[in-house]
Design a protein around this motif. Structure first.
Motif, PDB file in Angstrom:
ATOM      1  N   ARG A 149      17.433  14.908  25.406  1.00 17.46           N
ATOM      2  CA  ARG A 149      18.202  15.895  26.174  1.00 17.46           C
ATOM      3  C   ARG A 149      17.584  16.161  27.545  1.00 17.46           C
ATOM      4  O   ARG A 149      18.313  16.170  28.543  1.00 17.46           O
ATOM      5  N   PRO A 150      16.260  16.355  27.640  1.00 19.85           N
ATOM      6  CA  PRO A 150      15.688  16.534  28.987  1.00 19.85           C
ATOM      7  C   PRO A 150      15.875  15.295  29.870  1.00 19.85           C
ATOM      8  O   PRO A 150      16.149  15.416  31.068  1.00 19.85           O
ATOM      9  N   ASP A 156      10.903  13.903  13.314  1.00 19.43           N
ATOM     10  CA  ASP A 156      10.817  12.946  14.422  1.00 19.43           C
ATOM     11  C   ASP A 156      12.167  12.796  15.134  1.00 19.43           C
ATOM     12  O   ASP A 156      12.225  12.744  16.367  1.00 19.43           O
ATOM     13  N   LEU A 157      13.233  12.741  14.372  1.00 19.32           N
ATOM     14  CA  LEU A 157      14.561  12.624  14.977  1.00 19.32           C
ATOM     15  C   LEU A 157      14.922  13.894  15.748  1.00 19.32           C
ATOM     16  O   LEU A 157      15.479  13.821  16.850  1.00 19.32           O
ATOM     17  N   ASP A 158      14.607  15.051  15.186  1.00 17.82           N
ATOM     18  CA  ASP A 158      14.876  16.316  15.878  1.00 17.82           C
ATOM     19  C   ASP A 158      14.082  16.422  17.182  1.00 17.82           C
ATOM     20  O   ASP A 158      14.606  16.854  18.209  1.00 17.82           O
ATOM     21  N   VAL A 159      12.820  16.004  17.147  1.00 20.71           N
ATOM     22  CA  VAL A 159      11.995  16.016  18.360  1.00 20.71           C
ATOM     23  C   VAL A 159      12.556  15.039  19.385  1.00 20.71           C
ATOM     24  O   VAL A 159      12.625  15.348  20.585  1.00 20.71           O
ATOM     25  N   ALA A 160      12.966  13.871  18.925  1.00 21.28           N
ATOM     26  CA  ALA A 160      13.533  12.887  19.851  1.00 21.28           C
ATOM     27  C   ALA A 160      14.751  13.470  20.562  1.00 21.28           C
ATOM     28  O   ALA A 160      14.910  13.308  21.780  1.00 21.28           O
ATOM     29  N   ALA A 180      17.950  15.145  33.378  1.00 23.14           N
ATOM     30  CA  ALA A 180      17.306  14.672  34.609  1.00 23.14           C
ATOM     31  C   ALA A 180      18.047  13.492  35.237  1.00 23.14           C
ATOM     32  O   ALA A 180      17.897  13.245  36.435  1.00 23.14           O
ATOM     33  N   ALA A 181      18.824  12.774  34.434  1.00 23.26           N
ATOM     34  CA  ALA A 181      19.548  11.597  34.943  1.00 23.26           C
ATOM     35  C   ALA A 181      21.002  11.648  34.481  1.00 23.26           C
ATOM     36  O   ALA A 181      21.444  10.831  33.671  1.00 23.26           O
ATOM     37  N   PRO A 182      21.783  12.615  34.997  1.00 23.81           N
ATOM     38  CA  PRO A 182      23.156  12.791  34.525  1.00 23.81           C
ATOM     39  C   PRO A 182      24.065  11.584  34.817  1.00 23.81           C
ATOM     40  O   PRO A 182      25.094  11.418  34.169  1.00 23.81           O
TER      41      PRO A 182
END
Length: 174
Positions: A23-24, A13-17, A28-30
């Motif tokens: 990250r995406p 779950d943490l890796d997916v998060a 998308a909102a740098p």
């Protein structure tokens, strides 16, 4: 096995998060500085969880599970001497067993999909698990059915799993 799956699941779950959600979103909102802080915090938590999982896998309970599983397999623990119909069921042709399992999994998935527009997070997750089970059963029994017919079914199941997985990940992120 269920316990071990739960132990591994926390790290997953943490890796997916991190990889699929944070990250995406950060890309998308740098301009949002909070993402870096959040990504670092989840990364640190995942590192701590990874260390804990290593200890768990080297621990007494996981070792005992491995020995118990090996013993179960070696001694054919699934056999029940009191069940006289078991031999006949075990002698059934694989194609019949696979077809029956696929029908049962299909019914379970269809039941979970009823009134799909009203499903809450937990019900959608249950539907995703039912679709995953159906897909695995079909893949396992694939030798019994024409590949040309299976390809579109498996493609659709994979797409649905991905969609429901993304919905589940988004709910988890909240």
């Amino acid at each position: 096995a269920r316990w071990l799956g739960q132990e591994v699941g926390r790290l997953r779950d943490l890796d997916v998060a991190q990889s699929d959600l944070l990250r995406p979103a950060a890309t998308a909102a740098p301009q949002e500085p909070g993402f870096r802080v959040l990504i670092d915090a989840v990364h640190d938590r995942a590192a701590a969880e990874r260390e804990q999982l290593r200890a768990t896998l080297l621990g007494e309970r996981a070792t005992a599970f491995q020995f118990d599983l090996a013993e179960y397999i070696a001694l054919r623990g699934w056999l029940d001497p009191a069940d006289h119909g078991q031999t006949a069921r075990l002698a059934q042709p694989f194609a019949e067993v696979a077809a029956a399992a696929a029908r049962k999994a299909d019914r379970r998935a269809a039941k979970r999909a009823r009134r799909i527009e009203t499903l809450d997070h937990e019900a959608r997750h249950d539907l995703r698990k039912a679709l995953k089970a159906l897909r695995y059963i079909i893949e396992f029994g694939a030798v019994c059915w024409p590949a040309k017919k299976l390809r579109p079914v498996l493609k659709t199941l994979k797409a649905l799993q991905t969609l429901f997985g993304e919905l589940n990940d988004a709910a988890m992120a909240e």
